[in-house]
Design a protein around this motif. Sequence first.
Motif, short mmCIF file in Angstrom:
data_model
loop_
_atom_site.label_atom_id
_atom_site.label_comp_id
_atom_site.label_asym_id
_atom_site.label_seq_id
_atom_site.Cartn_x
_atom_site.Cartn_y
_atom_site.Cartn_z
N ASP A 40 0.88 -1.17 0.00
CA ASP A 40 0.00 0.00 0.00
C ASP A 40 0.91 1.22 0.00
O ASP A 40 1.47 1.58 1.05
N PRO A 41 1.08 1.89 -1.14
CA PRO A 41 2.01 3.02 -1.21
C PRO A 41 1.68 4.13 -0.23
O PRO A 41 2.60 4.82 0.26
N ASP A 42 0.41 4.34 0.09
CA ASP A 42 0.04 5.39 1.03
C ASP A 42 0.64 5.14 2.41
O ASP A 42 0.94 6.09 3.15
N GLN A 43 0.82 3.87 2.75
CA GLN A 43 1.36 3.51 4.06
C GLN A 43 2.86 3.22 4.01
O GLN A 43 3.58 3.47 4.99
N GLU A 44 3.34 2.70 2.89
CA GLU A 44 4.73 2.26 2.79
C GLU A 44 5.71 3.42 2.62
O GLU A 44 6.87 3.33 3.04
#
Length: 312
Positions: A40-44
């Motif tokens: 999940d790019p938003d979290q990573e």
Amino acid sequence: MTTLSETDALDGLRDALGQLKDRESVARRLLEASAKHSFDPDQELDWEAPFEDGKWFWPPELVSLYGTPLWRRMSEEQRLLLSRHEAAALASLGIWFELILMQLLVRHIYDKSATSAHVRYALTEIEDECRHSKMFARVIARSGTPWYPVGRVHQALGRVFKTVSTTPGSFTATLLGEEVLDWMQRLTFPDERVQPLIRGVTRIHVIEEARHVRYAREELRRQMMTAPRWSQEFTRVSSGEFARMFSVAFVNPEVYTNVGLDRREAVAQVRASAHRREVMQQGAKKLTDFLDDIGVLRGPGRRLWRSSGLLA
């Protein structure tokens, strides 16, 4: 279109690369890999961290003007700015391409069993591509650059292509869009000269795209063995024309204007650049070798691929 049964595959149907693999077995392995290695790019990624002074947004050797007379006249600050805008242009191109890919995948599975692993993996890939497109859009916004849409002609050609493309043509185009950028991104994410956010974006994309490439390659091999002759021939020509379109759209000329360069001069120098030609051909070589092995690069289609500059 005729289809290859799983029994035929298991009975040893072969192409130049060896025995065809069972479609369901390939999909199940890819689904397992997706469960273990999806992001999940938003979290990573750290979207709030400031960009670091003096770092590139794309490796300098991959910037379109690298090594040209114009590049030698540019200041370091202007070179860094060009890398920022070219990274945004490539992200914009990636969004355009992935929107086409998602539509092609939906067409591919439209009349296939929804309970098959093959279809479930296609839906998983569409999920990946949705996240990638959102990630690319966010990195463009974070970079403070414009969105760089492809031109009207390419927008129209994209609509035509996704409407008339054969199934093998769709997977050939998929690989073209994925493998050239993948080669560049594999050079980008370990490069400490590049901004950490860009490295993080390319790392996620490389890991998840490796599964997409495997899926497309296995399916294209099957399609080139089982599709009707007219479909194979149409694929050879249409993929060559798509290669020509893709190579032209790869760098949006508007980036040169936006960093204070003469657009016509910059475009002319890129076209004349032996380094740039070598970069594009090296980026496409793994793909063109594969397409040659399975019979895509034949006849008029091969000439189109060569005129695209992606095939030596």
